[in-house]
Design a protein around this motif. Structure first.
Motif, PDB file in Angstrom:
ATOM      1  N   SER A   1       0.838  -1.206   0.000  1.00 28.21           N
ATOM      2  CA  SER A   1       0.000   0.000   0.000  1.00 28.21           C
ATOM      3  C   SER A   1       0.866   1.246   0.000  1.00 28.21           C
ATOM      4  O   SER A   1       0.575   2.212  -0.697  1.00 28.21           O
ATOM      5  CB  SER A   1      -0.908   0.010   1.228  1.00 28.21           C
TER       6      SER A   1
ATOM      7  N   ASP B   1      -6.100  -0.506  -4.404  1.00 32.54           N
ATOM      8  CA  ASP B   1      -5.534  -1.149  -3.224  1.00 32.54           C
ATOM      9  C   ASP B   1      -6.519  -2.166  -2.676  1.00 32.54           C
ATOM     10  O   ASP B   1      -7.483  -1.805  -2.013  1.00 32.54           O
ATOM     11  CB  ASP B   1      -5.198  -0.089  -2.170  1.00 32.54           C
ATOM     12  N   GLU B   2      -6.288  -3.405  -2.954  1.00 32.69           N
ATOM     13  CA  GLU B   2      -7.182  -4.488  -2.523  1.00 32.69           C
ATOM     14  C   GLU B   2      -8.643  -4.134  -2.758  1.00 32.69           C
ATOM     15  O   GLU B   2      -9.441  -4.110  -1.807  1.00 32.69           O
ATOM     16  CB  GLU B   2      -6.949  -4.816  -1.054  1.00 32.69           C
TER      17      GLU B   2
END
Ligand SMILES: Nc1ncnc2c1ncn2[C@@H]1O[C@H](COP(=O)(O)OP(=O)(O)OP(=O)(O)O)[C@@H](O)[C@H]1O
Ligand SMILES: [Mg+2]
Lengths: 360, 258
Positions: B44, B173-174
């Motif tokens: 991240s 991000d995810e």
């Protein structure tokens, strides 16, 4: 085809001997109410029997009985854990009642005594030409003064407080932010008379202005500002950081993010905070006495000449000490309470209207 | 439209703590690059350095270069706001603006940036929602609050919001970690469509997802807890999942890690 599937398990022998561990004996649902009635009756009985004068003693005995009976009954019928739970609940109830009784009695006294003098005339007339001992007269000049002074104070304190809070939450890092926080804390503790004296020495004595509603507003805004800063700060901190990042990641400049995302998300709570601050200053008397001076006449101009205000009016009328002036004082108190109450309702309305929407 | 990203010697710090160390890689335009690696290895953090969101965190600091088609994002005089308009981002948890309707959420980027023509706004909103495969589900309730949507719909709303400003690169991000398999599939399909127009970088803990959606995969690792994360290798996804050149990658992918 489900009927072809048969239960292959042997029929279990009914175990009637050992009671299930999951069920237990319990007090009926009306038990707390019943115990309350019984203990109040007992409390009054004991009070009367022993000739206790004060009704407060009767009430305390009842409260004590209520908690004890609840514990004993629950410990006998249920178990110890349940009993403790019920005691905690009943203590909370007793505290609630203890807190509400003074409030209700205050409202009751104000309403019942205030209604004597409160009517349309009272709201629409000043004390012009009325001596303190005769009936009649009204509160119009004081109500007008309060509204104008509070509005001016809010106009000064709300923007400054709001911007300070935005600085502290969104920008403030390091020693300047710490210093601002410290001074806001100090300001929270300033007694209202000191704020009044400060304005008196600077505005009136050093700069040579006479008494006016505006001078009072400045003192009130000093009292109001830290409250606004504090409550707004808390509300801004509640706005999730994810929203700020979402806005920034869209390529939004920081100031627009604050204006369009952070403040709208928090606006309900901010409005409530500002209203509570307004409610706090609406009842201030000391700086008004020093700076606004008080008058019996209608003065619609807050920048020129003495004005009156509701708390000051109440104090003046009560000090006179005649039947008629007592009535007027209580009626004015009722008007003041209603004024603050209406402000609160408005703030709640705004908060509900502006709150982040959910639902489909 | 889409741009190449060229990272060289990039390290990122939180205060004095170095979170990632000396990362260099190239991301081709119109491709999907997946970042995989154990929790805390700085995926991240690295992703956020690519659109200068890292410095939003108090104490966040970056050393090194990120070239976006030969322009250094960390060069002197570069405006982070302009960078973020070029490099959009979708977060792990859906975060629609709670005070805004579905329509306003999608229009938020344009409105808040102030550069749009009123007449085009509803076109852009419709196009973005269609691009995010959400249009059919919400076209009858564009004026309802965005927070009334399901989690998967909210995440697609956030994707629509991100693509409405027409970035060149999209960082995710995810994006599926809070979603059910069907919404995940919808978003994976969407990524396949979006890569025609954008350069996409996606962080994921789901190996199958990385294998399904990405052209290239980067594996990050960290030597020990408290050590900065490093890029172990980046290669074509097929190779990473069949025949990686580093043993640690194979261990991680086959679950023999740690
Ligand atoms: N806001 C922060 N302040 C200080 N340190 C941070 C912060 N965010 C992350 N870190 C540290 O940076 C390192 C990398 O974190 P990062 O969030 O990038 O990991 P990640 O690979 O995304 O992990 P995950 O897979 O769990 O999301 C970690 O050691 C973490 O403790
Ligand atoms: Mg992460």
């Amino acid at each position: 085809m489900s009927h072809t599937i048969q239960d292959q398990r042997p029929a279990r022998a009914p175990k009637s001997v050992a009671p299930s561990r999951l069920t237990r004996g319990g007090l009926p649902r009306w038990a707390p109410a019943g115990i309350a009635v019984v203990s109040i009756a007992l409390g009054c009985g004991i009070g009367a029997a022993f000739g206790l004068q004060s009704k407060i003693q009767w009430g305390l005995i009842s409260a004590l009985l209520f908690v004890t009976i609840t514990y004993v009954a629950s410990a006998v019928v249920e178990n110890r854990r349940q009993a403790k739970d019920r005691v905690a609940t009943s203590v909370v109830w007793v505290c609630f009642v203890l807190a509400v009784i003074p409030l209700l009695s205050l409202i009751w006294t104000t309403v019942s005594r205030g209604m004597n003098a409160l009517d349309g005339d009272f709201l629409s007339h000043s004390m012009n030409g009325i001596t303190s001992f005769e009936k009649g007269g009204g509160v119009y000049h004081a109500l007008l003064g309060t509204i104008e002074q509070v509005a001016l104070a809010t106009a000064i304190a709300a923007p400054v407080g709001l911007l300070t809070a935005v600085y502290l939450v969104e920008y403030g890092r390091g020693s300047l932010a710490k210093a601002v926080t410290f001074f806001v804390d100090v300001m929270t503790g300033i007694p209202s008379i000191v704020a009044g004296l400060f304005i008196l020495t600077t505005w009136n004595l050093m700069l040579g202005f006479g008494p006016s509603g505006f001078a009072g507003s400045m003192a009130l805004s000093i009292l109001m500002m830290p409250v606004v800063v504090r409550s707004t700060e808390e509300m801004l901190k509640l706005v999730p950081n994810e929203l700020r990042e979402a806005a920034l990641a869209l390529g939004v400049p920081k100031w627009r993010m604050i204006l369009k995302v952070v403040l709208p998300t928090a606006i309900g709570g901010i409005a409530t905070g500002v209203t509570l601050a307004v409610a706090r200053i609406a009842g201030e008397t000391a700086p008004i006495m020093l700076l606004v001076f008080g008058t019996q006449l209608i003065n619609g101009n807050p920048f020129e000449g003495a004005q009156s205000s509701l708390p000051l009016y109440i104090w003046e009328q009560y000090k006179v000490g005649s039947e008629a002036s007592y009535d007027r004082a209580w009626a004015a108190a009722l008007v003041l309470i209603a004024f603050v109450m209406i402000l609160n309702l408005v703030a709640r309305g705004i908060a509900r209207w502006k709150a982040p929407k959910t639902g489909r | 439209m889409a741009k190449r990203i060229d990272v060289s010697g990039l390290s990122a710090f939180y205060g004095n703590h170095k979170a990632i160390d000396d990362i260099s890689m190239t991301v081709e335009p119109r491709s999907v690059t997946a970042f995989i690696g154990p929790s805390g290895c700085g995926k991240s953090t690295f992703l956020r350095t690519l659109n200068r969101m890292h410095e939003v965190t108090p104490g966040g600091r970056v050393e090194g270069k990120v070239l976006l088609d030969d322009e250094n994002l960390y060069g002197p005089g570069v405006d982070p706001v302009a960078v973020r308009r070029t490099v959009g981002m979708v977060f792990q948890r859906p975060n629609p603006f709670p005070t805004m309707s579905i329509f306003d959420n999608v229009a938020a980027g344009l409105r808040l940036n102030g550069n749009f023509k009123k007449s085009q706004l509803s076109d852009i909103v419709e196009r973005s929602l269609q691009g995010a495969n959400l249009w059919n589900e919400v076209k009858d309730r564009l004026n309802k609050p965005g927070s009334g949507l399901s989690g998967g719909q909210q995440q697609r709303l956030c994707i629509a919001r991100a693509i409405a400003v027409e970035p060149q690169v999209l960082l995710m991000d995810e994006p599926c970690s809070a979603l059910d398999p069907i919404s995940t599939l919808a978003i994976e399909d969407l990524i396949g469509e979006l890569k025609e127009r954008f350069t996409i970088v996606i962080v994921t803990h789901n190996m199958q997802q990385a294998a399904r959606v990405s052209d290239r995969t980067a594996f990050f690792n960290l030597a020990a807890v408290g050590q900065p994360g490093k890029l172990v290798e980046i290669d074509d996804t097929d190779r990473i999942f069949s025949n990686p050149s580093v043993q640690a990658t194979e261990d991680y992918i086959s679950g023999r890690f740690g």
